[in-house]
Design a protein around this motif. Structure first.
Motif, PDB file in Angstrom:
ATOM      1  N   MET A   1     -25.721  27.029  11.806  1.00 57.06           N
ATOM      2  CA  MET A   1     -26.151  27.222  10.102  1.00 57.06           C
ATOM      3  C   MET A   1     -25.408  27.330  10.032  1.00 57.06           C
ATOM      4  N   THR A   2     -25.077  26.783   8.940  1.00 56.44           N
ATOM      5  CA  THR A   2     -24.206  26.624   7.916  1.00 56.44           C
ATOM      6  C   THR A   2     -23.893  27.851   6.706  1.00 56.44           C
ATOM      7  N   PRO A   3     -22.974  28.168   6.328  1.00 56.85           N
ATOM      8  CA  PRO A   3     -23.103  29.828   5.466  1.00 56.85           C
ATOM      9  C   PRO A   3     -22.999  29.701   4.270  1.00 56.85           C
ATOM     10  N   SER A   4     -23.462  30.590   3.788  1.00 59.61           N
ATOM     11  CA  SER A   4     -23.344  30.526   2.491  1.00 59.61           C
ATOM     12  C   SER A   4     -22.455  29.675   1.318  1.00 59.61           C
ATOM     13  N   GLY A   5     -22.026  29.285   0.705  1.00 61.32           N
ATOM     14  CA  GLY A   5     -21.255  28.778  -0.185  1.00 61.32           C
ATOM     15  C   GLY A   5     -20.107  27.659   0.215  1.00 61.32           C
ATOM     16  N   THR A   6     -20.149  26.892   1.374  1.00 71.31           N
ATOM     17  CA  THR A   6     -20.400  26.095   1.690  1.00 71.31           C
ATOM     18  C   THR A   6     -21.036  24.367   0.662  1.00 71.31           C
ATOM     19  N   LYS A   7     -19.787  23.447   0.085  1.00 72.49           N
ATOM     20  CA  LYS A   7     -20.441  22.664   0.103  1.00 72.49           C
ATOM     21  C   LYS A   7     -21.216  21.269   0.480  1.00 72.49           C
ATOM     22  N   VAL A   8     -22.703  20.786   0.543  1.00 64.85           N
ATOM     23  CA  VAL A   8     -22.703  20.081   1.166  1.00 64.85           C
ATOM     24  C   VAL A   8     -23.467  18.783   0.070  1.00 64.85           C
ATOM     25  N   ARG A   9     -24.061  17.301   0.806  1.00 68.24           N
ATOM     26  CA  ARG A   9     -24.170  16.765   0.123  1.00 68.24           C
ATOM     27  C   ARG A   9     -25.993  15.774   0.873  1.00 68.24           C
ATOM     28  N   VAL A  10     -26.475  15.908  -0.548  1.00 68.93           N
ATOM     29  CA  VAL A  10     -27.853  15.555   0.349  1.00 68.93           C
ATOM     30  C   VAL A  10     -27.850  14.025   0.867  1.00 68.93           C
ATOM     31  N   LYS A  11     -28.868  13.571   1.650  1.00 71.76           N
ATOM     32  CA  LYS A  11     -28.194  12.739   2.936  1.00 71.76           C
ATOM     33  C   LYS A  11     -28.923  11.510   1.852  1.00 71.76           C
ATOM     34  N   ALA A  12     -28.614  10.218   1.635  1.00 70.41           N
ATOM     35  CA  ALA A  12     -29.046   9.386   0.706  1.00 70.41           C
ATOM     36  C   ALA A  12     -29.869   8.517   1.440  1.00 70.41           C
ATOM     37  N   MET A  13     -30.672   8.815   2.497  1.00 71.44           N
ATOM     38  CA  MET A  13     -31.418   8.484   3.638  1.00 71.44           C
ATOM     39  C   MET A  13     -32.613   8.041   2.305  1.00 71.44           C
ATOM     40  N   THR A  14     -33.697   6.895   3.075  1.00 68.68           N
ATOM     41  CA  THR A  14     -34.854   6.399   2.601  1.00 68.68           C
ATOM     42  C   THR A  14     -35.854   5.820   3.855  1.00 68.68           C
ATOM     43  N   PRO A  15     -36.006   7.070   3.970  1.00 72.67           N
ATOM     44  CA  PRO A  15     -37.336   6.940   5.807  1.00 72.67           C
ATOM     45  C   PRO A  15     -39.026   7.023   4.833  1.00 72.67           C
ATOM     46  N   PRO A  16     -39.829   5.534   5.786  1.00 72.83           N
ATOM     47  CA  PRO A  16     -41.397   5.758   5.155  1.00 72.83           C
ATOM     48  C   PRO A  16     -41.640   7.231   4.900  1.00 72.83           C
ATOM     49  N   GLY A  17     -42.641   7.382   4.229  1.00 73.61           N
ATOM     50  CA  GLY A  17     -43.594   8.626   4.827  1.00 73.61           C
ATOM     51  C   GLY A  17     -43.374   9.670   3.887  1.00 73.61           C
ATOM     52  N   HIS A  18     -43.982  10.320   4.418  1.00 77.24           N
ATOM     53  CA  HIS A  18     -43.737  11.639   3.473  1.00 77.24           C
ATOM     54  C   HIS A  18     -42.511  12.837   3.992  1.00 77.24           C
TER      55      HIS A  18
ATOM     56  N   GLU B   1     -34.696  24.171  -2.275  1.00 80.86           N
ATOM     57  CA  GLU B   1     -34.658  23.761  -1.178  1.00 80.86           C
ATOM     58  C   GLU B   1     -34.942  22.750  -0.272  1.00 80.86           C
ATOM     59  N   ILE B   2     -33.544  22.687   0.809  1.00 82.65           N
ATOM     60  CA  ILE B   2     -33.565  21.307   1.100  1.00 82.65           C
ATOM     61  C   ILE B   2     -33.295  22.228   2.980  1.00 82.65           C
ATOM     62  N   TYR B   3     -34.354  20.930   3.856  1.00 84.08           N
ATOM     63  CA  TYR B   3     -33.874  20.950   5.410  1.00 84.08           C
ATOM     64  C   TYR B   3     -32.681  20.670   5.989  1.00 84.08           C
ATOM     65  N   ASP B   4     -32.041  21.530   6.928  1.00 85.00           N
ATOM     66  CA  ASP B   4     -30.732  21.079   7.400  1.00 85.00           C
ATOM     67  C   ASP B   4     -30.580  19.462   8.015  1.00 85.00           C
ATOM     68  N   HIS B   5     -31.663  18.769   8.305  1.00 86.82           N
ATOM     69  CA  HIS B   5     -31.897  17.217   8.473  1.00 86.82           C
ATOM     70  C   HIS B   5     -31.510  15.941   7.363  1.00 86.82           C
ATOM     71  N   TRP B   6     -31.581  17.119   6.016  1.00 88.23           N
ATOM     72  CA  TRP B   6     -30.859  16.203   4.981  1.00 88.23           C
ATOM     73  C   TRP B   6     -29.602  16.438   4.148  1.00 88.23           C
ATOM     74  N   LEU B   7     -29.347  17.277   5.438  1.00 85.87           N
ATOM     75  CA  LEU B   7     -27.873  18.113   4.185  1.00 85.87           C
ATOM     76  C   LEU B   7     -26.703  17.597   5.150  1.00 85.87           C
ATOM     77  N   GLU B   8     -25.516  16.748   4.515  1.00 88.97           N
ATOM     78  CA  GLU B   8     -24.278  17.023   5.779  1.00 88.97           C
ATOM     79  C   GLU B   8     -22.945  18.043   4.709  1.00 88.97           C
ATOM     80  N   GLU B   9     -21.746  18.208   5.453  1.00 94.55           N
ATOM     81  CA  GLU B   9     -20.880  18.915   4.510  1.00 94.55           C
ATOM     82  C   GLU B   9     -20.591  17.777   4.172  1.00 94.55           C
ATOM     83  N   ALA B  10     -19.862  18.233   2.337  1.00 94.97           N
ATOM     84  CA  ALA B  10     -19.435  17.421   1.998  1.00 94.97           C
ATOM     85  C   ALA B  10     -17.355  17.472   1.452  1.00 94.97           C
TER      86      ALA B  10
END
Length: 90
Positions: free
Chosen positions: A1-18, A81-90
């Motif tokens: 788990m990544t702790p509170s206060g950590t800078k993260v970037r939302v991945k710029a993925m464009t997968p199909p589907g839900h 609210e974003i799931y971990d597989h959408w995040l990367e450390e910034a």
């Protein structure tokens, strides 16, 4: 788990589907406000598939990060609210 206060970037993925990451947040940088814990992946559940557990985070973004010069109140924030597989450390 990544702790509170950590800078993260939302991945710029464009997968199909839900998907569960708003398009306007992709590629943007925020800070983990809190860890919400493990939940079954709704992207898999939407198709009736067995769903692995993913860590869900509340991530805080500034309006300046999201909207740049067009931000009416640049210091205001938005939490998502974003799931971990959408995040990367910034």
């Amino acid at each position: 788990m990544t702790p509170s206060g950590t800078k993260v970037r939302v991945k710029a993925m464009t997968p199909p589907g839900h998907i569960r990451a708003p398009f306007y947040l992709r590629g943007k940088t925020g800070e983990i406000e809190r860890v919400l814990g493990p939940f079954r992946n709704p992207e898999q559940l939407a198709y009736g598939l067995p769903a692995s557990q993913k860590i869900l985070y509340r991530v805080r973004f500034t309006m300046a990060e999201l909207w740049g010069d067009a931000a009416e109140n640049p210091a205001d924030t938005l939490d998502a609210e974003i799931y971990d597989h959408w995040l990367e450390e910034a």
